[in-house]
Design a protein around this motif. Structure first.
Motif, PDB file in Angstrom:
ATOM      1  N   TYR A 360      36.474  27.583 -10.842  1.00 32.87           N
ATOM      2  CA  TYR A 360      35.950  26.772 -11.947  1.00 32.87           C
ATOM      3  C   TYR A 360      34.972  27.556 -12.816  1.00 32.87           C
ATOM      4  O   TYR A 360      35.155  27.682 -14.032  1.00 32.87           O
ATOM      5  N   MET A 361      33.920  28.106 -12.235  1.00 27.03           N
ATOM      6  CA  MET A 361      32.917  28.807 -13.029  1.00 27.03           C
ATOM      7  C   MET A 361      33.457  30.133 -13.562  1.00 27.03           C
ATOM      8  O   MET A 361      33.112  30.561 -14.667  1.00 27.03           O
ATOM      9  N   SER A 362      34.324  30.775 -12.792  1.00 25.80           N
ATOM     10  CA  SER A 362      34.911  32.038 -13.242  1.00 25.80           C
ATOM     11  C   SER A 362      35.754  31.875 -14.489  1.00 25.80           C
ATOM     12  O   SER A 362      35.964  32.840 -15.235  1.00 25.80           O
ATOM     13  N   MET A 363      36.227  30.650 -14.743  1.00 31.00           N
ATOM     14  CA  MET A 363      37.047  30.438 -15.925  1.00 31.00           C
ATOM     15  C   MET A 363      36.260  30.667 -17.206  1.00 31.00           C
ATOM     16  O   MET A 363      36.842  30.927 -18.256  1.00 31.00           O
ATOM     17  N   LEU A 364      34.932  30.601 -17.144  1.00 28.97           N
ATOM     18  CA  LEU A 364      34.148  30.956 -18.328  1.00 28.97           C
ATOM     19  C   LEU A 364      34.324  32.434 -18.638  1.00 28.97           C
ATOM     20  O   LEU A 364      34.456  32.813 -19.819  1.00 28.97           O
ATOM     21  N   GLY A 365      34.337  33.282 -17.614  1.00 25.77           N
ATOM     22  CA  GLY A 365      34.583  34.703 -17.832  1.00 25.77           C
ATOM     23  C   GLY A 365      35.958  34.950 -18.414  1.00 25.77           C
ATOM     24  O   GLY A 365      36.120  35.763 -19.336  1.00 25.77           O
ATOM     25  N   VAL A 366      36.966  34.242 -17.883  1.00 25.53           N
ATOM     26  CA  VAL A 366      38.322  34.348 -18.437  1.00 25.53           C
ATOM     27  C   VAL A 366      38.310  33.946 -19.911  1.00 25.53           C
ATOM     28  O   VAL A 366      38.899  34.626 -20.771  1.00 25.53           O
ATOM     29  N   ALA A 367      37.646  32.840 -20.205  1.00 24.42           N
ATOM     30  CA  ALA A 367      37.608  32.343 -21.581  1.00 24.42           C
ATOM     31  C   ALA A 367      36.894  33.317 -22.506  1.00 24.42           C
ATOM     32  O   ALA A 367      37.327  33.537 -23.654  1.00 24.42           O
ATOM     33  N   LEU A 368      35.797  33.907 -22.048  1.00 21.29           N
ATOM     34  CA  LEU A 368      35.061  34.865 -22.876  1.00 21.29           C
ATOM     35  C   LEU A 368      35.901  36.096 -23.182  1.00 21.29           C
ATOM     36  O   LEU A 368      35.912  36.603 -24.314  1.00 21.29           O
ATOM     37  N   LEU A 369      36.612  36.596 -22.183  1.00 20.25           N
ATOM     38  CA  LEU A 369      37.450  37.780 -22.395  1.00 20.25           C
ATOM     39  C   LEU A 369      38.586  37.471 -23.368  1.00 20.25           C
ATOM     40  O   LEU A 369      38.876  38.257 -24.285  1.00 20.25           O
ATOM     41  N   ALA A 370      39.242  36.329 -23.167  1.00 24.85           N
ATOM     42  CA  ALA A 370      40.357  35.962 -24.051  1.00 24.85           C
ATOM     43  C   ALA A 370      39.876  35.739 -25.482  1.00 24.85           C
ATOM     44  O   ALA A 370      40.508  36.202 -26.451  1.00 24.85           O
ATOM     45  N   SER A 371      38.763  35.055 -25.634  1.00 25.88           N
ATOM     46  CA  SER A 371      38.288  34.741 -26.974  1.00 25.88           C
ATOM     47  C   SER A 371      37.663  35.943 -27.666  1.00 25.88           C
ATOM     48  O   SER A 371      37.682  36.041 -28.895  1.00 25.88           O
ATOM     49  N   SER A 372      37.114  36.886 -26.901  1.00 24.70           N
ATOM     50  CA  SER A 372      36.620  38.107 -27.537  1.00 24.70           C
ATOM     51  C   SER A 372      37.788  38.918 -28.089  1.00 24.70           C
ATOM     52  O   SER A 372      37.692  39.527 -29.162  1.00 24.70           O
ATOM     53  N   GLY A 373      38.916  38.907 -27.355  1.00 22.16           N
ATOM     54  CA  GLY A 373      40.125  39.531 -27.887  1.00 22.16           C
ATOM     55  C   GLY A 373      40.629  38.827 -29.128  1.00 22.16           C
ATOM     56  O   GLY A 373      41.073  39.462 -30.092  1.00 22.16           O
ATOM     57  N   TYR A 374      40.529  37.504 -29.104  1.00 21.35           N
ATOM     58  CA  TYR A 374      40.911  36.707 -30.270  1.00 21.35           C
ATOM     59  C   TYR A 374      40.048  37.088 -31.473  1.00 21.35           C
ATOM     60  O   TYR A 374      40.550  37.261 -32.592  1.00 21.35           O
ATOM     61  N   GLY A 375      38.740  37.223 -31.252  1.00 20.38           N
ATOM     62  CA  GLY A 375      37.841  37.597 -32.340  1.00 20.38           C
ATOM     63  C   GLY A 375      38.111  38.989 -32.875  1.00 20.38           C
ATOM     64  O   GLY A 375      38.023  39.249 -34.085  1.00 20.38           O
ATOM     65  N   TRP A 376      38.457  39.909 -31.978  1.00 26.26           N
ATOM     66  CA  TRP A 376      38.765  41.282 -32.398  1.00 26.26           C
ATOM     67  C   TRP A 376      40.011  41.314 -33.285  1.00 26.26           C
ATOM     68  O   TRP A 376      40.049  42.009 -34.302  1.00 26.26           O
ATOM     69  N   ILE A 377      41.038  40.537 -32.913  1.00 23.57           N
ATOM     70  CA  ILE A 377      42.257  40.479 -33.723  1.00 23.57           C
ATOM     71  C   ILE A 377      41.945  39.898 -35.104  1.00 23.57           C
ATOM     72  O   ILE A 377      42.445  40.379 -36.125  1.00 23.57           O
ATOM     73  N   ARG A 378      41.103  38.876 -35.137  1.00 24.59           N
ATOM     74  CA  ARG A 378      40.743  38.279 -36.425  1.00 24.59           C
ATOM     75  C   ARG A 378      40.035  39.283 -37.334  1.00 24.59           C
ATOM     76  O   ARG A 378      40.240  39.283 -38.555  1.00 24.59           O
ATOM     77  N   LYS A 379      39.204  40.139 -36.744  1.00 25.32           N
ATOM     78  CA  LYS A 379      38.498  41.129 -37.545  1.00 25.32           C
ATOM     79  C   LYS A 379      39.427  42.255 -38.011  1.00 25.32           C
ATOM     80  O   LYS A 379      39.326  42.747 -39.130  1.00 25.32           O
ATOM     81  N   LYS A 380      40.325  42.644 -37.103  1.00 19.10           N
ATOM     82  CA  LYS A 380      41.213  43.763 -37.446  1.00 19.10           C
ATOM     83  C   LYS A 380      42.263  43.350 -38.462  1.00 19.10           C
ATOM     84  O   LYS A 380      42.628  44.135 -39.334  1.00 19.10           O
ATOM     85  N   TRP A 381      42.761  42.136 -38.344  1.00 19.14           N
ATOM     86  CA  TRP A 381      43.768  41.631 -39.289  1.00 19.14           C
ATOM     87  C   TRP A 381      43.284  40.297 -39.855  1.00 19.14           C
ATOM     88  O   TRP A 381      43.758  39.225 -39.462  1.00 19.14           O
ATOM     89  N   LEU A 384      45.781  37.578 -41.055  1.00 18.03           N
ATOM     90  CA  LEU A 384      46.812  37.095 -40.140  1.00 18.03           C
ATOM     91  C   LEU A 384      46.658  35.581 -39.975  1.00 18.03           C
ATOM     92  O   LEU A 384      45.841  35.097 -39.183  1.00 18.03           O
ATOM     93  N   GLN A 385      47.425  34.829 -40.738  1.00 15.39           N
ATOM     94  CA  GLN A 385      47.261  33.382 -40.790  1.00 15.39           C
ATOM     95  C   GLN A 385      47.788  32.679 -39.534  1.00 15.39           C
ATOM     96  O   GLN A 385      47.354  31.573 -39.212  1.00 15.39           O
ATOM     97  N   LEU A 386      48.729  33.332 -38.825  1.00 20.99           N
ATOM     98  CA  LEU A 386      49.348  32.678 -37.672  1.00 20.99           C
ATOM     99  C   LEU A 386      48.442  32.653 -36.445  1.00 20.99           C
ATOM    100  O   LEU A 386      48.737  31.945 -35.478  1.00 20.99           O
ATOM    101  N   LEU A 387      47.352  33.410 -36.472  1.00 20.90           N
ATOM    102  CA  LEU A 387      46.522  33.538 -35.271  1.00 20.90           C
ATOM    103  C   LEU A 387      45.908  32.191 -34.874  1.00 20.90           C
ATOM    104  O   LEU A 387      45.919  31.816 -33.702  1.00 20.90           O
ATOM    105  N   ARG A 388      45.360  31.477 -35.845  1.00 18.35           N
ATOM    106  CA  ARG A 388      44.762  30.187 -35.520  1.00 18.35           C
ATOM    107  C   ARG A 388      45.811  29.193 -35.026  1.00 18.35           C
ATOM    108  O   ARG A 388      45.553  28.390 -34.123  1.00 18.35           O
ATOM    109  N   SER A 389      46.983  29.251 -35.629  1.00 14.55           N
ATOM    110  CA  SER A 389      48.061  28.363 -35.179  1.00 14.55           C
ATOM    111  C   SER A 389      48.469  28.695 -33.749  1.00 14.55           C
ATOM    112  O   SER A 389      48.719  27.795 -32.927  1.00 14.55           O
ATOM    113  N   LEU A 390      48.504  29.993 -33.443  1.00 13.06           N
ATOM    114  CA  LEU A 390      48.838  30.412 -32.082  1.00 13.06           C
ATOM    115  C   LEU A 390      47.778  29.929 -31.096  1.00 13.06           C
ATOM    116  O   LEU A 390      48.100  29.439 -30.005  1.00 13.06           O
TER     117      LEU A 390
END
Length: 579
Positions: A360-381, A384-390
Motif C-alpha cells: 500500500y505505502m510503496s505504491m506512492l513510490g511507484v506513482a512518483l516514478l511513473a509520474s516523474s516519467g510522465y513529466g519528463w515526456i511532457r517537457k521533452k515533447w 504531444l497532445q496524446l499524452l494526457r489522453s493516454l
C-alpha cells in the motif's frame, strides 16, 4: 529525464484548474469503491470487531496496553496497533455494528491517504499535472483494493495518511527559517500516531533521511551539514525508541510467532518477494488474498540465481537514472523502504508471506516514478497532445480493474473461492475457504478443503476443522480420525476432546463420552456447551444429581442455553417429592 522538485516550496492549491481535477479524481475513486458499501464482514473482521469483547470505551486502557489479538486466547503477540482498535471503537460507537458504515469509513480513509499522496507528489514533482497522475496511480491501482475493500486492512490507509502528513509537515518545518519548532513537533506527533497504527510506519525516518541527504546543498561533506542532518533526524529516532519500548512492554514476554522460517530463508527469499511485488505492480491481474508463494530454502537453484541477477540489474538501472536526477532517490525510498519489513517472514504465518496490502505505502513510490516519467515526456515533447489522453486512459483502466477486483471482497465464500482458484496449493486458502463454507452450514463441501489444507501443511487446526465438518455432515468415523489427528499435534485442544465426546454420545455410548468431556472441561472449563453435553452424558448413565449440577453450571456461565434450562426443569420435576 524526470524532474523532482526539492528546493522551492510548492505553490498553494488555490486555482480552480488544480482543485477541480483533484476533486474529480477523488470522486472517481469513491465511485470505484462505492459498491463495497454493501459488503459485510469478511476474513479477520468478525474477531476484530463484532466478536471483540474488548471493543468498549471502558477497555480503552486495555487496548493501549495489549496486543491487537488480545481478545482471542492463544494468538501470537506480534502486533501492537492501539489506534486501529480505537478507530474501530469510534466507528462502532457512531454506527453500531453495521458493516456497511465500516466499509464507508474504510473507503474514506483511502481517499484521505490519496489526497495526501497528491500533496506529497506535488511537493516533489515539478507540476500539478504530474502530481495528479501520481495520485491516480496511487488511488486507483488494483493492488490498493485489499486495503480499500477490507475493513480490517484500513490500518494501511490510516498509517499511510499519517506518514504522508508527517512527511509534509517535516518539509514545511525544514523550509521555515524561524519558529519551526512547532512544525517539527507536529511532524513527530503524526509519526508516533502512524507507529501506533501499523508497524511499517517505522521506515518513515529513513525516507526523511533520504530526502534530507539530497537537499543539503552542495557542501555535503561539511561538519555543519552533517550536524544539521543529525539534528533533523534525531527526534524521529527518539520517537522510534519510545515506541519500541511501549510496544515491548505491551506485548511482554509473549511476543513472537510460531513460524519455522529461518533468518537465512528470510534473506534468500527477499529478492523473490521484491520481484513478485513488482510483477503485480506492472501486471495487476489474477490478484488474490493468498498466493502460491513459498520461501527460498537454499541458494543452490538456477531460479534463485536468476532472481538475484534480475534484482541487481534493476538496481543498476535505478542507480544510473538517479545519478542524472539524484532526487529520484526520494521516490525509490518511498517504493523500497516500506517493502523491507515484509521481508521478515518470521513474523508471518507459515506460507502466508505475500499480500497485496503490504504494497500500500510503496505504491506512492511507484506513482512518483511513473509520474516523474510522465513529466519528463511532457517537457521533452510539449506538443504531444496524446499524452494526457493516454494518462486518462490508464486511470480509467486501473479504476475499472479495481472495481472488478473489489467484488471478490463481498463475502468470505466469494473471497476464498477466488483464493483457492488462484492458489490451490496454499494451505491458508484451502483452510479459509473451508471455514467460509462451514460458517454457512455447508459442512460436506467444507471437509475436503480442510483435508487438502492438512495435506499441504499438517497441523492441529486443519485436522480439528476437518473433524468438526465430518461430524456435522454425519461421517462419524472420519470425524473421529481427524479429531485424533488434531490431538496428536495439540493434546490440550479442548474442541477435539469435546468433539470426541459428542461422537460417543451420537453413537449412544455415554459412558465412553464422559472421559472425553472431562478432558475438554479440564482445558476449557467455561466453554459454551461443554457442561451441557457433560450433563447429557451423566443423565444417560443415570447420574441425575451430577447431571443437574452440570446443567446449573452451564446456565450460570451461559444463561441463554435454553437446552440446559429445559433439561434442568425436566430433571428437577422428576426428582420432586411425590413423583
Amino acid at each position: 529525464m524526470p524532474q523532482l522538485k526539492a528546493q522551492k516550496p510548492p505553490a498553494a492549491l488555490s486555482t480552480r484548474s488544480e482543485f477541480l481535477p483533484l476533486a474529480g479524481l477523488l470522486f472517481a475513486t469513491l465511485a470505484t469503491y462505492a459498491s463495497t458499501f454493501t459488503f459485510g464482514w469478511v476474513y479477520d473482521d468478525p474477531p476484530q470487531i463484532p466478536q471483540n469483547q474488548n471493543l468498549e470505551w471502558s477497555r480503552t486502557g486495555f487496548l493501549f496496553t495489549h496486543q491487537l489479538w488480545a481478545s482471542m486466547a492463544g494468538t501470537d503477540a506480534r502486533f501492537y496497533r492501539p489506534l486501529l482498535t480505537l478507530w474501530f471503537l469510534i466507528s462502532k460507537t457512531v454506527f453500531g455494528l453495521n458493516p456497511h458504515w465500516f466499509h464507508v469509513t474504510t473507503v474514506l480513509a483511502h481517499l484521505a491517504a490519496s489526497a495526501l499522496a497528491f500533496f506529497v507528489a506535488r511537493a516533489l514533482l515539478e507540476d500539478a499535472g504530474s502530481a495528479l497522475f501520481a495520485t491516480a496511480i496511487f488511488a486507483l491501482h488494483p493492488l490498493q483494493v485489499e486495503s480499500a475493500s477490507w475493513i480490517s486492512s484500513v490500518n494501511d490507509s490510516l498509517a499511510a495518511a499519517l506518514c504522508f502528513a508527517s512527511f509534509l509537515i517535516y518539509r514545511k518545518a525544514r523550509r521555515k527559517q524561524n519558529n519551526s519548532t512547532g512544525w517539527w513537533i507536529l511532524s513527530g506527533i503524526f509519526f508516533l500516531l502512524a507507529l501506533f497504527t501499523k508497524e511499517v510506519s517505522v521506515v518513515l525516518p529513513g525516507i526523511i533521511l533520504v530526502d534530507l541527504w539530497f537537499n543539503r546543498g552542495s557542501d555535503t561533506r561539511s561538519a555543519s551539514s552533517q550536524r544539521s542532518l543529525l539534528a533533523a533526524i534525531s527526534p524521529y529516532a527518539a520517537i522510534v525508541l519510545v515506541w519500541l519500548a511501549l510496544r515491548s512492554w505491551a506485548l511482554g514476554e509473549t511476543a513472537g510467532t510460531t513460524s519455522a522460517t529461518s533468518w537465512t530463508s528470510c534473506l534468500l527469499t527477499a529478492p523473490k518477494i521484491f520481484l513478485f511485488d513488482l510483477y503485480r505492480v506492472l501486471v495487476p491481474v489474477g490478484l488474490s488474498p493468498q498466493y502460491d508463494f513459498h520461501a527460498v530454502e537454499s541458494p543452490a537453484s538456477g531460479l534463485f540465481l536468476l532472481v538475484v541477477i534480475t534484482v541487481i540489474a534493476l538496481a543498476a538501472v535505478a542507480v544510473r537514472v538517479a545519478k542524472r536526477d539524484p532526487l529520484l532517490w526520494v521516490a525509490f525510498a518511498w517504493l523500497i523502504l516500506p517493502m523491507i519489513p515484509t521481508f521478515n517472514l518470521r513474523w508471518m504465518n507459515q506460507d502466508d508471506f505475500v499480500h497485496d496490502r503490504y504494497m500500500y505505502m510503496s505504491m506512492l513510490g511507484v506513482a512518483l516514478l511513473a509520474s516523474s516519467g510522465y513529466g519528463w515526456i511532457r517537457k521533452k515533447w510539449p506538443n504531444l497532445q496524446l499524452l494526457r489522453s493516454l494518462a486518462a486512459c490508464i486511470a480509467v483502466v486501473l479504476a475499472f480493474a479495481s472495481a472488478i477486483q473489489s467484488q471478490y471482497w463481498a463475502n468470505d465464500v466469494i473471497l476464498f473461492s477466488r483464493a483457492v482458484s488462484r492458489a490451490p496449493d496454499n494451505e491458508w486458502a484451502q483452510l479459509n475457504y473451508g471455514s467460509a463454507l462451514s460458517a454457512r452450514g455447508k459442512f460436506a463441501e467444507a471437509a475436503p478443503h480442510f483435508v487438502r489444507s492438512y495435506e499441504l501443511m499438517p497441523g492441529w487446526r486443519a485436522a480439528d476443522f476437518a473433524g468438526f465438518s465430518f461430524q456435522q455432515s454425519g461421517d462419524l468415523p472420519q470425524a473421529e480420525q481427524w479429531f485424533k489427528a488434531a490431538l496428536l499435534y495439540n493434546p490440550s485442544l479442548a474442541n477435539a476432546w469435546f468433539g470426541m465426546g459428542q461422537i460417543r454420545l451420537q453413537q449412544h455410548l455415554p459412558e465412553e463420552a464422559i472421559p472425553y468431556l472431562k478432558k475438554a472441561l479440564a482445558f476449557e472449563p467455561t466453554a459454551d456447551g461443554f457442561h451441557y453435553e457433560m450433563g447429557t452424558a451423566l443423565e444417560q448413565v443415570s447420574q441425575k444429581s451430577n447431571a443437574i449440577e452440570e446443567y446449573k453450571t452451564e446456565l450460570q456461565l451461559h444463561p441463554y442455553q435454553t437446552g440446559a434450562q429445559k433439561a434442568l426443569d425436566r430433571l428437577q420435576a422428576t426428582s420432586a417429592p411425590g413423583r
